[in-house]
Write a protein that holds these residues in place. Sequence first.
Motif, PDB file in Angstrom:
ATOM      1  N   ARG A   1     -11.826  48.606  54.779  1.00 50.00           N
ATOM      2  CA  ARG A   1     -10.329  48.077  54.386  1.00 50.00           C
ATOM      3  C   ARG A   1     -10.640  48.471  52.805  1.00 50.00           C
ATOM      4  O   ARG A   1      -9.267  48.214  51.995  1.00 50.00           O
TER       5      ARG A   1
ATOM      6  N   LEU B   1      -8.328  51.255  53.396  1.00 49.01           N
ATOM      7  CA  LEU B   1      -6.570  50.499  53.420  1.00 49.01           C
ATOM      8  C   LEU B   1      -5.745  50.307  51.865  1.00 49.01           C
ATOM      9  O   LEU B   1      -4.680  49.759  51.440  1.00 49.01           O
ATOM     10  N   GLN B   2      -7.199  49.723  51.040  1.00 47.04           N
ATOM     11  CA  GLN B   2      -6.643  49.344  49.821  1.00 47.04           C
ATOM     12  C   GLN B   2      -6.213  50.720  48.923  1.00 47.04           C
ATOM     13  O   GLN B   2      -5.199  50.530  48.740  1.00 47.04           O
TER      14      GLN B   2
ATOM     15  N   ARG C   1      -7.869  45.671  67.455  1.00 46.27           N
ATOM     16  CA  ARG C   1      -7.003  46.195  67.771  1.00 46.27           C
ATOM     17  C   ARG C   1      -6.009  44.729  69.234  1.00 46.27           C
ATOM     18  O   ARG C   1      -7.668  44.647  69.929  1.00 46.27           O
TER      19      ARG C   1
ATOM     20  N   VAL D   1      -2.827  43.781  60.034  1.00 43.95           N
ATOM     21  CA  VAL D   1      -1.287  45.433  59.981  1.00 43.95           C
ATOM     22  C   VAL D   1      -1.124  45.408  60.905  1.00 43.95           C
ATOM     23  O   VAL D   1      -1.122  45.433  62.538  1.00 43.95           O
TER      24      VAL D   1
ATOM     25  N   VAL E   1      -1.099  44.227  66.339  1.00 43.03           N
ATOM     26  CA  VAL E   1      -1.146  44.339  65.464  1.00 43.03           C
ATOM     27  C   VAL E   1      -2.962  44.496  65.333  1.00 43.03           C
ATOM     28  O   VAL E   1      -3.305  44.826  66.706  1.00 43.03           O
TER      29      VAL E   1
ATOM     30  N   VAL F   1      -8.013  41.229  57.066  1.00 44.03           N
ATOM     31  CA  VAL F   1      -6.287  42.113  56.692  1.00 44.03           C
ATOM     32  C   VAL F   1      -6.260  42.038  58.252  1.00 44.03           C
ATOM     33  O   VAL F   1      -6.464  42.404  58.759  1.00 44.03           O
TER      34      VAL F   1
ATOM     35  N   VAL G   1     -12.437  47.642  62.714  1.00 46.28           N
ATOM     36  CA  VAL G   1     -10.827  47.941  63.240  1.00 46.28           C
ATOM     37  C   VAL G   1     -10.974  47.197  64.423  1.00 46.28           C
ATOM     38  O   VAL G   1     -11.642  47.506  65.585  1.00 46.28           O
TER      39      VAL G   1
ATOM     40  N   LEU H   1      -8.788  43.973  60.582  1.00 46.87           N
ATOM     41  CA  LEU H   1      -9.567  44.733  60.114  1.00 46.87           C
ATOM     42  C   LEU H   1     -10.479  43.464  58.893  1.00 46.87           C
ATOM     43  O   LEU H   1      -9.735  42.621  58.484  1.00 46.87           O
TER      44      LEU H   1
ATOM     45  N   ALA I   1      -2.768  51.192  50.028  1.00 51.76           N
ATOM     46  CA  ALA I   1      -1.848  49.898  50.018  1.00 51.76           C
ATOM     47  C   ALA I   1      -1.724  50.192  47.897  1.00 51.76           C
ATOM     48  O   ALA I   1      -1.351  49.361  47.473  1.00 51.76           O
TER      49      ALA I   1
ATOM     50  N   VAL J   1      -6.348  43.955  49.180  1.00 47.79           N
ATOM     51  CA  VAL J   1      -6.321  44.755  50.203  1.00 47.79           C
ATOM     52  C   VAL J   1      -7.959  44.449  50.762  1.00 47.79           C
ATOM     53  O   VAL J   1      -7.881  43.978  51.712  1.00 47.79           O
TER      54      VAL J   1
ATOM     55  N   VAL K   1       1.130  47.370  63.204  1.00 44.50           N
ATOM     56  CA  VAL K   1       1.726  48.754  63.081  1.00 44.50           C
ATOM     57  C   VAL K   1       3.154  48.751  64.420  1.00 44.50           C
ATOM     58  O   VAL K   1       2.859  48.170  65.104  1.00 44.50           O
TER      59      VAL K   1
END
Length: 156
Positions: free
Chosen positions: A117, A120-121, A100, A138, A90, A136, A98, A93, A124, A130, A140
């Motif tokens: 962000r 990422l927008q 982790r 995320v 996870v 936000v 960013v 953002l 997306a 977003v 993965v």
Amino acid sequence: MAACGGSGAAEPPASTAQPEPTLALPAPTVAGEVSLEEALAQRRSVRDYGDEALGWAEVGQLLWAAQGRTQQNGGGRTAPSAGGTYPLEVFALTADGVFRYLPEEHAVEVAAAEDRRRALQEAALGQEWVGRAPLVLVVVGVVERTAERYGGRAER
């Protein structure tokens, strides 16, 4: 993540300062005042956000809920994992970067020290919410972790 300085958490580095490699998060709350059933019944998707960022305690609580440890010795996470391989990671953002999530330490590490962000927008399909959300999350998947145990079936 200077905008996440509230909620009694440790102060993060300022946006202009060199970020620390990791930041310990406040301990998660494991007992609440709302039952699981009430929380599920009241759950709604909201895409209208205020400008105020979440505090570290709130961010940490959300990260713990997504992938946090529930046992101190060995595995045990808030989310199940096939064969205990824990392939999900996870990322948080924010305007400051960013981060982790490190479930073993209940901490975050800086993955990027700039606001991603908007990128990422675009990924997306241009969903404006977003890019506007103060936070936000995320999730993965690292397929290789599951592949070590399950081989070609890992992606399923």
